[in-house]
Design an enzyme around this catalytic site. Structure first.
Site, PDB file in Angstrom:
ATOM      1  N   PRO A 166       0.835  -1.208   0.000  1.00 48.27           N
ATOM      2  CA  PRO A 166       0.000   0.000   0.000  1.00 48.27           C
ATOM      3  C   PRO A 166       0.863   1.249   0.000  1.00 48.27           C
ATOM      4  O   PRO A 166       1.928   1.264   0.614  1.00 48.27           O
ATOM      5  CB  PRO A 166      -0.794  -0.110   1.302  1.00 48.27           C
ATOM      6  CG  PRO A 166      -0.027  -1.046   2.165  1.00 48.27           C
ATOM      7  CD  PRO A 166       0.722  -1.958   1.247  1.00 48.27           C
ATOM      8  N   GLU A 167       0.431   2.253  -0.731  1.00 45.45           N
ATOM      9  CA  GLU A 167       1.160   3.515  -0.783  1.00 45.45           C
ATOM     10  C   GLU A 167       0.336   4.575  -0.055  1.00 45.45           C
ATOM     11  O   GLU A 167      -0.696   4.265   0.533  1.00 45.45           O
ATOM     12  CB  GLU A 167       1.439   3.872  -2.253  1.00 45.45           C
ATOM     13  CG  GLU A 167       2.164   2.732  -2.951  1.00 45.45           C
ATOM     14  CD  GLU A 167       2.538   3.018  -4.394  1.00 45.45           C
ATOM     15  OE1 GLU A 167       2.819   4.176  -4.715  1.00 45.45           O
ATOM     16  OE2 GLU A 167       2.547   2.075  -5.199  1.00 45.45           O
TER      17      GLU A 167
ATOM     18  N   LYS B 183       3.722   6.055   4.817  1.00 42.44           N
ATOM     19  CA  LYS B 183       2.932   4.819   4.830  1.00 42.44           C
ATOM     20  C   LYS B 183       2.713   4.304   6.252  1.00 42.44           C
ATOM     21  O   LYS B 183       2.277   3.169   6.442  1.00 42.44           O
ATOM     22  CB  LYS B 183       3.645   3.734   4.010  1.00 42.44           C
ATOM     23  CG  LYS B 183       3.936   4.145   2.566  1.00 42.44           C
ATOM     24  CD  LYS B 183       4.750   3.068   1.857  1.00 42.44           C
ATOM     25  CE  LYS B 183       5.278   3.551   0.523  1.00 42.44           C
ATOM     26  NZ  LYS B 183       6.180   2.548  -0.103  1.00 42.44           N
TER      27      LYS B 183
ATOM     28  N   ARG C 213       1.641 -12.257   4.968  1.00 41.96           N
ATOM     29  CA  ARG C 213       3.084 -12.481   4.850  1.00 41.96           C
ATOM     30  C   ARG C 213       3.888 -12.077   6.082  1.00 41.96           C
ATOM     31  O   ARG C 213       5.104 -12.253   6.111  1.00 41.96           O
ATOM     32  CB  ARG C 213       3.611 -11.787   3.590  1.00 41.96           C
ATOM     33  CG  ARG C 213       3.010 -12.438   2.335  1.00 41.96           C
ATOM     34  CD  ARG C 213       3.564 -11.867   1.072  1.00 41.96           C
ATOM     35  NE  ARG C 213       4.991 -12.110   0.944  1.00 41.96           N
ATOM     36  CZ  ARG C 213       5.720 -11.656  -0.071  1.00 41.96           C
ATOM     37  NH1 ARG C 213       5.154 -10.941  -1.018  1.00 41.96           N
ATOM     38  NH2 ARG C 213       7.004 -11.906  -0.130  1.00 41.96           N
TER      39      ARG C 213
ATOM     40  N   ARG D  46      11.980  -3.463  -9.229  1.00 43.99           N
ATOM     41  CA  ARG D  46      10.527  -3.380  -9.306  1.00 43.99           C
ATOM     42  C   ARG D  46      10.062  -3.346 -10.751  1.00 43.99           C
ATOM     43  O   ARG D  46      10.729  -2.758 -11.611  1.00 43.99           O
ATOM     44  CB  ARG D  46      10.020  -2.097  -8.607  1.00 43.99           C
ATOM     45  CG  ARG D  46      10.581  -1.854  -7.232  1.00 43.99           C
ATOM     46  CD  ARG D  46      10.127  -2.898  -6.228  1.00 43.99           C
ATOM     47  NE  ARG D  46       8.674  -2.858  -6.076  1.00 43.99           N
ATOM     48  CZ  ARG D  46       8.013  -2.062  -5.250  1.00 43.99           C
ATOM     49  NH1 ARG D  46       8.666  -1.220  -4.493  1.00 43.99           N
ATOM     50  NH2 ARG D  46       6.708  -2.105  -5.174  1.00 43.99           N
TER      51      ARG D  46
END
Ligand SMILES: [Zn+2]
Length: 295
Positions: A2-3, A54, A126, A278
């Protein structure tokens, strides 16, 4: 991961649901996911929520704050214990079925119980995410926050962003935008959107980019983030409601996950490559590769 807009979505949801509620107990199912003494939260009331980059913060009375990072797969899900037609069900964060299923489930790392019987679950498949209970006056000093770059949507972030990014002249601009010590809250989606906006190839070294273009990239990131929040960041993006409706996740994107589709500016197909570890999306026509440096 999430950003900024996704974390802000979580914060706005939490703010409506938990502010004013007293915590009765925190059950920790996965010790790795919680730092601090969970029992210390009991009897404290939530006074507000904050976000920096974040990082999420839930302030409690008595000078305590729950600080949290959702990392790759974290999500916050709020449930009223006695389900009924009017029971509030809310969840935001990583979009999977734990937002709508029975909780706790195998991904639930902790549960924050409130007076009156409601529960806030922190789920994280995770296990990279975490929550920490620390004194409020020590929050700003935790290294993650102390080193963090300017907020892209608050005030004028440009002077501080410029000062920080110019210390990384040899870095690719994509990697620089992802560095939270240069600017807060930008991840893979908004970095790609920012560079498309400014017509900068993601592999370009910071030192080869003019101030004007860097400022345009910062503005492009902010614009994409605002649009993302407006388009339902506060209601349905990254969010599954009680009926299991999922939001239109990337409707605002110009390049991200649009490889092979026409560039919205020049109609040439968007490319995907790998940069800074990325997946990186760009228009090979609008964002020309950096010229080889001549000696
Ligand atoms: Zn193009």
């Amino acid at each position: 991961m999430p950003e900024l807009p996704e974390v802000e979505t979580v914060r706005r949801g939490l703010d409506q649901l938990v502010v004013g509620r007293e915590i009765t107990k925190i059950d920790v199912f996965e010790p790795k996911s919680f730092l601090g003494q969970p029992a210390e939260a009991s009897g404290h009331r939530v006074t507000g929520t904050r976000r920096r980059g974040k990082v999420l913060m839930i302030d409690l009375d008595g000078g305590l704050t729950l600080v949290g990072h959702l990392k790759m797969t974290g999500q916050m899900v709020y449930r009223e214990t006695a389900p009924g037609p009017d029971a509030t069900r809310w969840g935001a964060g990583h979009p999977n079925d734990s937002l709508i299923g029975e909780l706790p489930d195998a991904s639930s790392r902790l549960a924050i119980h409130f007076e009156g019987g409601s529960t806030l679950y922190f789920n994280d498949q995770r296990k990279f995410g975490w929550l920490a209970l620390i004194p409020t006056d020590q929050v700003a000093a935790i290294p993650l926050l102390a080193k963090m770059g300017p907020e892209p949507l608050e005030g004028d972030p440009w002077p501080e962003f410029r000062r920080r990014i110019r210390r990384h002249q040899a870095t690719s601009v994509k990697a620089a935008l992802l560095n939270q010590e240069i600017v807060a809250g930008i991840g893979n989606i908004y970095a790609d959107e920012a560079l498309w906006h400014a017509r900068i190839h993601p592999a370009t070294r910071v030192g080869d980019i003019s101030d004007r273009k860097l400022k345009s990239a910062l503005g492009g990131a902010a614009q994409a983030m605002r649009l993302s929040l407006e388009l339902g960041g506060s209601t349905d993006r990254n969010y599954v409601d009680a009926e299991g409706r999922r939001g239109a996740y990337l409707d605002f994107a110009n390049v991200f996950r649009r490889e092979g589709q026409p560039c919205k500016r020049c109609q040439r197909p968007i490319s995907k490559t790998r940069l800074a570890g990325r997946g990186t999306h760009f228009c090979p026509a609008c964002q020309r590769p950096p010229r080889p440096r001549t000696v």
